[in-house]
Design an enzyme around this catalytic site. Structure first.
Site, mmCIF file in Angstrom:
data_model
loop_
_atom_site.group_PDB
_atom_site.id
_atom_site.type_symbol
_atom_site.label_atom_id
_atom_site.label_comp_id
_atom_site.label_asym_id
_atom_site.label_seq_id
_atom_site.Cartn_x
_atom_site.Cartn_y
_atom_site.Cartn_z
ATOM 1 N N SER A 42 14.993 49.117 83.254
ATOM 2 C CA SER A 42 16.264 48.918 83.927
ATOM 3 C C SER A 42 16.688 50.164 84.696
ATOM 4 O O SER A 42 17.334 50.066 85.727
ATOM 5 C CB SER A 42 17.344 48.566 82.907
ATOM 6 O OG SER A 42 16.950 47.483 82.105
ATOM 7 N N ASP A 83 28.868 47.347 81.414
ATOM 8 C CA ASP A 83 28.396 46.839 80.127
ATOM 9 C C ASP A 83 28.320 47.926 79.059
ATOM 10 O O ASP A 83 27.938 47.650 77.921
ATOM 11 C CB ASP A 83 27.031 46.156 80.283
ATOM 12 C CG ASP A 83 25.935 47.104 80.766
ATOM 13 O OD1 ASP A 83 26.223 48.306 80.970
ATOM 14 O OD2 ASP A 83 24.788 46.637 80.935
ATOM 15 N N HIS A 103 24.017 50.214 80.443
ATOM 16 C CA HIS A 103 23.276 50.757 81.576
ATOM 17 C C HIS A 103 24.122 51.799 82.304
ATOM 18 O O HIS A 103 25.351 51.704 82.320
ATOM 19 C CB HIS A 103 22.882 49.639 82.548
ATOM 20 C CG HIS A 103 21.894 48.674 81.965
ATOM 21 N ND1 HIS A 103 22.272 47.488 81.379
ATOM 22 C CD2 HIS A 103 20.544 48.742 81.865
ATOM 23 C CE1 HIS A 103 21.194 46.853 80.939
ATOM 24 N NE2 HIS A 103 20.132 47.595 81.223
#
Length: 264
Positions: free
Chosen positions: A1, A166, A169
């Protein structure tokens, strides 16, 4: 990610684009970026990613950046398997002629939703994996940059700015922080950074056994580890510079591909 830049709104805010733009500014020439990262992937996806990069021998990248490890920890992938996948990827890339820079596993103990004692355990496992990644990468001829201890204190001090919505991340600012940590080593491996590889004792740089260098790098901010004559490794703390203003723009194509792949 991380390599994919999950959570940012613009492509120019992803670590790959930031690194390519920074490299282009230092080299004073365009950079061709290929990003094969996949959000949510673990180290066992590196085989696919490397195969994509090496599919065309005429387009072998000059340098590859791998950011990997966090998903391995959260999905409880055995460290031995994780490191084996990474070292295989580094070996394939080095054999093909590409330089390799690995951003090691970040410090998961800084994630806000994780509470004690899990936070302590996450930090411990993250550091252990980062150290093992360093040993495996250096043995295959790559260089590593510690992301864990570089980002840990900064993320802990500024969670609202450096984490995304969130709280897991990084935000655009968080990705820029990671990119600034990796950029000096990325440039140095191509002979473009305005610092020599001579050790600077005032910055606690040293030549150490690989295992000791890896352990120390996992605990210290933005530490670079590169191989010397076996079983030794160079431990360096390169000075970070701010990314150029042009880092928010898309990199233009050229003969110097910078392939950012793998992710955390």
């Amino acid at each position: 990610s991380t390599a994919a830049g999950q959570g940012v709104r613009r492509a120019g805010q992803t670590p790959g684009a930031l690194l390519a733009s920074g490299l282009a500014a230092v080299a004073e020439r365009p950079v061709d970026l290929r990003n094969v990262a996949l959000p949510g992937a673990r180290s066992d996806d590196l085989e696919r990613q490397v195969s994509l990069l090496l599919a065309d021998p005429a387009r072998t990248p000059d340098v590859c950046v791998i950011m990997i490890g966090a998903n391995d920890v959260t999905h409880r992938m055995p460290a031995t398997q994780s490191v084996r996948c990474l070292t295989t990827a580094v070996r394939r890339l080095r054999t093909a002629g590409a330089e390799v820079v690995v951003g090691t596993c970040p410090d998961l103990g800084t994630i806000e939703p994780v509470y004690q004692p899990l936070r302590w355990l996450a930090r411990r496992v993250s550091r252990q994996l980062a150290a093992a990644q360093t040993i495996g990468t250096v043995e295959q001829g790559g260089r590593t940059v510690s992301l864990g201890d570089l980002l840990g204190p900064e993320f802990a001090a500024n969670p609202r700015e450096l984490f995304g919505p969130d709280n897991y991340h990084p935000s655009a600012e968080g990705y820029a922080t990671a990119a600034m940590a990796v950029l000096p080593t990325l440039c140095a491996v191509l002979g473009l950074w305005p610092e020599s590889d001579r050790l600077d004792g005032s910055r606690r740089e040293d030549i150490l056994p690989v295992a000791k260098a890896a352990s120390q790098a996992a605990r210290e901010a933005g530490t670079e580890v590169t191989g010397a004559r076996a079983p030794w490794a160079l431990l360096k703390h390169r000075r970070r510079r701010r990314l150029p203003a042009s880092a928010q723009t898309e990199p233009a194509p050229s003969s110097h591909p910078d392939a950012a792949h793998g992710h955390t």
